[in-house]
Every structure is written in structure tokens, then in C-alpha cells.
Design a protein around this motif. Structure first.
Motif, PDB file in Angstrom:
ATOM      1  N   SER A   1      32.029  -3.802  31.120  1.00 47.20           N
ATOM      2  CA  SER A   1      31.779  -2.708  32.059  1.00 47.20           C
ATOM      3  C   SER A   1      30.249  -2.480  32.215  1.00 47.20           C
ATOM      4  CB  SER A   1      32.470  -1.451  31.646  1.00 47.20           C
ATOM      5  OG  SER A   1      32.191  -0.368  32.259  1.00 47.20           O
ATOM      6  N   SER A   2      29.562  -2.309  33.314  1.00 48.55           N
ATOM      7  CA  SER A   2      28.207  -1.910  33.689  1.00 48.55           C
ATOM      8  C   SER A   2      28.023  -0.820  32.949  1.00 48.55           C
ATOM      9  CB  SER A   2      27.843  -2.148  35.030  1.00 48.55           C
ATOM     10  OG  SER A   2      28.074  -3.728  35.487  1.00 48.55           O
ATOM     11  N   ASP A   3      29.026   0.232  33.352  1.00 46.33           N
ATOM     12  CA  ASP A   3      28.767   1.653  32.909  1.00 46.33           C
ATOM     13  C   ASP A   3      28.612   1.897  31.133  1.00 46.33           C
ATOM     14  OD1 ASP A   3      28.505   2.587  35.421  1.00 46.33           O
ATOM     15  OD2 ASP A   3      30.939   2.952  35.380  1.00 46.33           O
ATOM     16  N   GLY A   4      29.554   0.951  30.809  1.00 41.67           N
ATOM     17  CA  GLY A   4      29.333   0.898  29.041  1.00 41.67           C
ATOM     18  C   GLY A   4      28.122   0.532  28.767  1.00 41.67           C
ATOM     19  N   ILE A   5      27.783  -0.666  29.066  1.00 40.49           N
ATOM     20  CA  ILE A   5      26.512  -1.349  29.003  1.00 40.49           C
ATOM     21  C   ILE A   5      25.112  -0.207  29.142  1.00 40.49           C
ATOM     22  CG2 ILE A   5      24.789  -3.033  29.314  1.00 40.49           C
ATOM     23  CD1 ILE A   5      27.179  -4.866  29.876  1.00 40.49           C
ATOM     24  N   ALA A   6      25.226   0.630  30.195  1.00 38.80           N
ATOM     25  CA  ALA A   6      24.253   1.421  30.540  1.00 38.80           C
ATOM     26  C   ALA A   6      24.162   2.572  29.300  1.00 38.80           C
ATOM     27  CB  ALA A   6      24.338   1.836  31.854  1.00 38.80           C
ATOM     28  N   ASN A   7      25.441   2.791  28.950  1.00 36.76           N
ATOM     29  CA  ASN A   7      25.434   4.089  28.002  1.00 36.76           C
ATOM     30  C   ASN A   7      24.898   3.512  26.786  1.00 36.76           C
ATOM     31  OD1 ASN A   7      26.711   5.929  29.838  1.00 36.76           O
ATOM     32  ND2 ASN A   7      28.795   5.103  29.539  1.00 36.76           N
ATOM     33  N   THR A   8      24.935   2.276  26.463  1.00 37.56           N
ATOM     34  CA  THR A   8      24.768   1.959  24.941  1.00 37.56           C
ATOM     35  C   THR A   8      23.059   1.264  24.954  1.00 37.56           C
ATOM     36  OG1 THR A   8      25.662  -0.313  25.166  1.00 37.56           O
ATOM     37  CG2 THR A   8      26.734   1.600  24.195  1.00 37.56           C
ATOM     38  N   ALA A   9      22.759   0.677  26.361  1.00 37.35           N
ATOM     39  CA  ALA A   9      21.520  -0.044  26.615  1.00 37.35           C
ATOM     40  C   ALA A   9      20.707   0.682  27.695  1.00 37.35           C
ATOM     41  CB  ALA A   9      21.765  -1.373  26.568  1.00 37.35           C
ATOM     42  N   PRO A  10      19.851   1.663  27.448  1.00 36.68           N
ATOM     43  CA  PRO A  10      19.015   1.988  28.570  1.00 36.68           C
ATOM     44  C   PRO A  10      18.006   1.261  29.017  1.00 36.68           C
ATOM     45  CG  PRO A  10      18.539   3.275  26.309  1.00 36.68           C
ATOM     46  CD  PRO A  10      19.756   2.320  25.989  1.00 36.68           C
ATOM     47  N   ASN A  11      17.459   0.287  28.255  1.00 34.38           N
ATOM     48  CA  ASN A  11      16.563  -0.785  28.783  1.00 34.38           C
ATOM     49  C   ASN A  11      17.233  -1.914  29.772  1.00 34.38           C
ATOM     50  OD1 ASN A  11      18.290  -1.772  26.574  1.00 34.38           O
ATOM     51  ND2 ASN A  11      16.460  -3.128  25.729  1.00 34.38           N
ATOM     52  N   LEU A  12      18.443  -1.658  30.073  1.00 32.78           N
ATOM     53  CA  LEU A  12      19.091  -2.536  30.989  1.00 32.78           C
ATOM     54  C   LEU A  12      18.253  -2.896  32.372  1.00 32.78           C
ATOM     55  CD1 LEU A  12      21.533  -4.512  31.932  1.00 32.78           C
ATOM     56  CD2 LEU A  12      22.554  -2.247  32.925  1.00 32.78           C
ATOM     57  N   ILE A  13      17.993  -3.859  32.623  1.00 35.70           N
ATOM     58  CA  ILE A  13      17.038  -4.377  33.857  1.00 35.70           C
ATOM     59  C   ILE A  13      18.077  -4.571  35.069  1.00 35.70           C
ATOM     60  CG2 ILE A  13      15.493  -6.147  34.875  1.00 35.70           C
ATOM     61  CD1 ILE A  13      14.190  -6.427  32.062  1.00 35.70           C
ATOM     62  N   THR A  14      18.039  -3.940  35.983  1.00 38.41           N
ATOM     63  CA  THR A  14      18.716  -4.072  37.210  1.00 38.41           C
ATOM     64  C   THR A  14      17.588  -4.282  38.558  1.00 38.41           C
ATOM     65  OG1 THR A  14      20.400  -2.462  36.408  1.00 38.41           O
ATOM     66  CG2 THR A  14      20.507  -3.057  38.831  1.00 38.41           C
ATOM     67  N   ASP A  15      17.970  -5.401  38.962  1.00 41.37           N
ATOM     68  CA  ASP A  15      16.914  -5.886  40.249  1.00 41.37           C
ATOM     69  C   ASP A  15      15.507  -5.762  39.980  1.00 41.37           C
ATOM     70  OD1 ASP A  15      19.310  -6.257  41.813  1.00 41.37           O
ATOM     71  OD2 ASP A  15      19.153  -4.158  42.421  1.00 41.37           O
ATOM     72  N   GLY A  16      15.321  -6.531  38.693  1.00 35.90           N
ATOM     73  CA  GLY A  16      13.964  -6.349  38.216  1.00 35.90           C
ATOM     74  C   GLY A  16      13.356  -5.104  37.565  1.00 35.90           C
ATOM     75  N   HIS A  17      14.369  -4.190  37.742  1.00 37.60           N
ATOM     76  CA  HIS A  17      13.725  -2.730  37.290  1.00 37.60           C
ATOM     77  C   HIS A  17      14.230  -2.299  36.103  1.00 37.60           C
ATOM     78  CE1 HIS A  17      11.720   1.149  38.534  1.00 37.60           C
ATOM     79  NE2 HIS A  17      12.832   1.634  37.899  1.00 37.60           N
ATOM     80  N   CYS A  18      13.508  -1.851  35.074  1.00 40.32           N
ATOM     81  CA  CYS A  18      13.964  -1.249  33.600  1.00 40.32           C
ATOM     82  C   CYS A  18      14.419   0.177  33.840  1.00 40.32           C
ATOM     83  CB  CYS A  18      13.039  -1.349  32.736  1.00 40.32           C
ATOM     84  SG  CYS A  18      13.307  -0.791  30.948  1.00 40.32           S
ATOM     85  N   MET A  19      15.479   0.403  33.297  1.00 45.09           N
ATOM     86  CA  MET A  19      16.203   1.692  33.645  1.00 45.09           C
ATOM     87  C   MET A  19      15.562   2.577  32.630  1.00 45.09           C
ATOM     88  SD  MET A  19      20.189   0.734  33.830  1.00 45.09           S
ATOM     89  CE  MET A  19      20.825   2.560  33.888  1.00 45.09           C
ATOM     90  N   ALA A  20      14.979   2.228  31.644  1.00 42.81           N
ATOM     91  CA  ALA A  20      14.364   3.083  30.488  1.00 42.81           C
ATOM     92  C   ALA A  20      12.811   3.477  30.790  1.00 42.81           C
ATOM     93  CB  ALA A  20      14.581   2.565  29.280  1.00 42.81           C
ATOM     94  N   CYS A  21      12.080   2.449  31.330  1.00 44.10           N
ATOM     95  CA  CYS A  21      10.792   2.585  31.578  1.00 44.10           C
ATOM     96  C   CYS A  21      10.668   3.178  33.058  1.00 44.10           C
ATOM     97  CB  CYS A  21       9.944   1.344  31.433  1.00 44.10           C
ATOM     98  SG  CYS A  21      10.124   0.555  29.513  1.00 44.10           S
ATOM     99  N   ASN A  22      11.681   2.570  33.881  1.00 47.37           N
ATOM    100  CA  ASN A  22      11.303   3.140  35.257  1.00 47.37           C
ATOM    101  C   ASN A  22      10.294   2.442  35.885  1.00 47.37           C
ATOM    102  OD1 ASN A  22      12.364   4.400  37.616  1.00 47.37           O
ATOM    103  ND2 ASN A  22      10.838   6.252  37.124  1.00 47.37           N
ATOM    104  N   ILE A  23      10.098   1.130  35.577  1.00 49.89           N
ATOM    105  CA  ILE A  23       9.013   0.251  36.244  1.00 49.89           C
ATOM    106  C   ILE A  23       9.452  -1.231  36.382  1.00 49.89           C
ATOM    107  CG2 ILE A  23       7.111   1.284  34.904  1.00 49.89           C
ATOM    108  CD1 ILE A  23       7.099  -0.915  33.050  1.00 49.89           C
ATOM    109  N   ASN A  24       9.005  -1.924  37.165  1.00 50.40           N
ATOM    110  CA  ASN A  24       9.458  -3.251  37.535  1.00 50.40           C
ATOM    111  C   ASN A  24       8.863  -4.326  36.197  1.00 50.40           C
ATOM    112  OD1 ASN A  24      10.571  -2.764  40.145  1.00 50.40           O
ATOM    113  ND2 ASN A  24       8.616  -3.188  41.031  1.00 50.40           N
ATOM    114  N   VAL A  25       9.796  -5.091  35.992  1.00 50.67           N
ATOM    115  CA  VAL A  25       9.665  -5.900  34.637  1.00 50.67           C
ATOM    116  C   VAL A  25       9.648  -7.321  35.063  1.00 50.67           C
ATOM    117  CG1 VAL A  25      10.493  -6.448  32.379  1.00 50.67           C
ATOM    118  CG2 VAL A  25      10.557  -3.981  33.332  1.00 50.67           C
TER     119      VAL A  25
END
Length: 318
Positions: A15-39
Motif C-alpha cells: 500500500s502506497s498510503d502505508g509506505i507514506a505513513n512510515t516513510a516521509p522521505n518517499l520520492i514521487t515523480d522526483g519530488h521528496c515528500m519530506a523535503c518538498n524539493i526535487n531530488v
């Protein structure tokens, strides 16, 4: 984050939702959810071997999300996981697995262990029942069930019980005359005298190998009852044990779930009017035996169940 070496398993979808809850540094479309920057995922990202998601491994805004220090990651961990550089020709693989996937895998293995324990407990219960039905010399001399002969009257097939060897053989009754407290068997001459004087019909006598007790096979239940009474009154130092007639067991295979014993009995009666007739109308108690012993899955297919049933000889022949 965890590193595993030589992990042998198949990739699974999570589950993507489950991963997002345990790993805020998930990169989606080149964008880090934790940093809010492109990586740059090639130099700063790492892929989970199970879920195939990419995570921000170094220089994340929250240091707790980083896999390791930048230098260690660039020089050691990333080449090890990607099997490049100095690790290209090494034996084995280092695999990166995210926290969420590790938790899912541990839960799956725990469930598998519970299932194996459940199967083992059922096998142990089955073995306990088997050991309770001890095989002795007294029971081994009983004949195996044979098919009853059938005579045809008009259009109806009628069983002739007197031509059924198993049914007539079961008219014989058996008993064991125990040795006395000093280990002495019953006096053979005295036993013979009791049988002759009281008109007791004996099929044969023998000595049991294990216990050295005296086994007696009589031609009817009345003979067995009469001999038991005489032994009790005239040879009180010897105890008498009757041996019940051994009845066969059958296996019914093909149930798609683990039905209860009562459910299986009801299904058999509903689908076999002949068995129902015997159970309800027969005047002989020995004919009216049908007991579901246990229900268990097949060894080679746990989704199919088998019922082991103890039945009388006449029900077995239907």
C-alpha cells in the motif's frame, strides 16, 4: 531503513498510503515528500527491493530519514545495493528494504508459522487417537471385512446375511482370561471341564504372546457370557476381559471446508437413504454404528478436507 544480505523472496505490491505513513522521505515523480524539493534519484535515491519505491537516502531535511552519511552512501552502500564498482563481481547481494515492507514480511511469516503450528496440532491429535486404538493379538485374529454376496429376487438385490462371511464371523466372541497375581495362567484342564459340563461352544483357545494370558474365541455371545460367569465363580483369581468386535473405518474425501462431525453425519444420511434405513430400522445395535472420528485437511492439499468415519460392516458394504 534496513539493509539485508542474500534475501530470497519475491517482490510484492504494498500500500502506497502505508509506505507514506512510515516513510516521509518517499520520492514521487522526483519530488521528496519530506523535503518538498526535487531530488536526483540516481545520486540521492535508493530503491526498496520489495515495493520498488524510491526513497530520499541522503541530505534529507530530517536527518532521521537519511539512510546513512553522504560519503558512506556514495562510496559503500549505493554500490553494494546496485551491485556496481567493487561489488560487481562479489558473491551475493546487498538489498535495501524499507521499514513498511519489512513489517509486512514479518507479519506474513508469523501467519505462516501459526498455520504450520495449527497443522501440527491436528496431526498430533490424529496420532493420539490412533494410539488409543491399540492393536493387540486379540484384535488381529479377527477377519478383515469381505463383500457380502447378493442374491437377486425379481428386480431387487437382497443381501443374504448368512452368506456374508464377515457378518457370520462376527457372531464369534472373544475374551482374555488374565493370569493370576503370581503370573500363572488358568488351568487348561479346568477350563476344558467348565466348557464341557456347561455346554459352552469354543472355537479355539490360544496364548497371547505379549501378556501370556489365555485367549478364548467362542461361537456366540451367550457362550461368552456363560463362560465369563463360570470363570468368575469357579476361578476368582483370574480376571476376564471381553474383546469387542473390530469395526472398519472409511475415509470420505472432497470436502471444501472443515465441516463439523454433525454436519458430515447429516450429509451422509441425506445422500444415502440405505444408510439412514439401517441406522433407523435395524434391530441389531452392531449394525447401527456410524461415528465421525475426525476431520482434517489433506497432506498434499490443505484446501481439501477428509473425514474419517467408523462404521458397521453392513454400512461399509452399502
Amino acid at each position: 531503513m534496513v539493509l539485508l544480505q542474500d534475501l530470497d523472496s519475491e517482490a510484492s505490491s504494498v500500500s502506497s498510503d502505508g509506505i507514506a505513513n512510515t516513510a516521509p522521505n518517499l520520492i514521487t515523480d522526483g519530488h521528496c515528500m519530506a523535503c518538498n524539493i526535487n531530488v536526483n534519484v540516481d545520486t540521492h535515491g535508493i530503491k526498496c527491493w520489495f515495493c520498488k519505491n524510491i526513497f530520499h537516502a541522503i541530505n534529507c531535511s530530517n536527518d532521521k530519514n537519511c539512510v546513512s552519511a553522504p560519503t558512506v552512501f556514495s562510496n559503500q552502500l549505493q554500490p553494494a545495493v546496485n551491485n556496481t564498482g567493487a561489488y560487481e563481481k562479489r558473491f551475493g547481494r546487498f538489498l535495501f528494504v524499507c521499514d513498511f515492507c519489512i513489517t509486512c514480511e514479518e507479519e506474513k511469516r508469523a501467519l505462516a508459522t501459526v498455520d504450520r503450528v495449527d497443522v501440527l496440532e491436528k496431526k498430533i491429535d490424529s496420532m493420539k487417537f490412533a494410539f488409543k486404538s491399540e492393536i493387540s493379538e486379540l484384535k488381529s485374529i479377527l477377519c478383515k471385512p469381505e463383500a457380502a454376496s447378493v442374491s437377486t429376487v425379481g428386480n431387487d438385490a437382497v443381501k443374504n446375511v448368512w452368506e456374508d462371511k464377515q457378518r457370520t464371523e462376527n457372531l464369534k466372541h472373544m475374551m482374555a482370561i488374565k493370569n493370576d497375581e503370581n503370573g500363572n495362567p488358568v488351568n487348561a484342564a479346568k477350563l476344558e471341564k467348565i466348557c464341557i459340563e456347561n455346554g459352552i461352544s469354543v472355537h479355539k483357545t490360544f496364548t497371547l504372546k505379549r501378556s501370556s494370558d489365555t485367549g478364548v474365541v467362542l461361537n456366540s455371545k451367550s457362550d461368552a457370557d456363560k463362560l465369563q460367569g463360570k470363570i468368575v465363580s469357579e476361578c476368582p483369581e483370574h480376571k476376564v476381559e471381553k474383546v469387542a468386535t473390530k469395526v472398519p473405518t472409511i475415509n470420505v474425501v472432497g470436502f471444501n471446508r472443515e465441516y463439523t462431525k454433525d454436519e458430515i453425519s447429516t450429509m451422509i444420511k441425506n445422500q444415502n437413504p440405505g444408510i439412514t434405513s439401517v441406522l433407523e430400522d435395524s434391530s441389531c445395535p452392531d449394525d447401527k454404528i456410524m461415528e465421525v472420528i475426525y476431520v482434517a485437511p489433506l497432506r498434499n492439499n490443505s484446501s481439501v478436507f477428509r473425514a474419517t468415519i467408523r462404521v458397521s460392516n453392513i454400512i461399509r458394504s452399502i
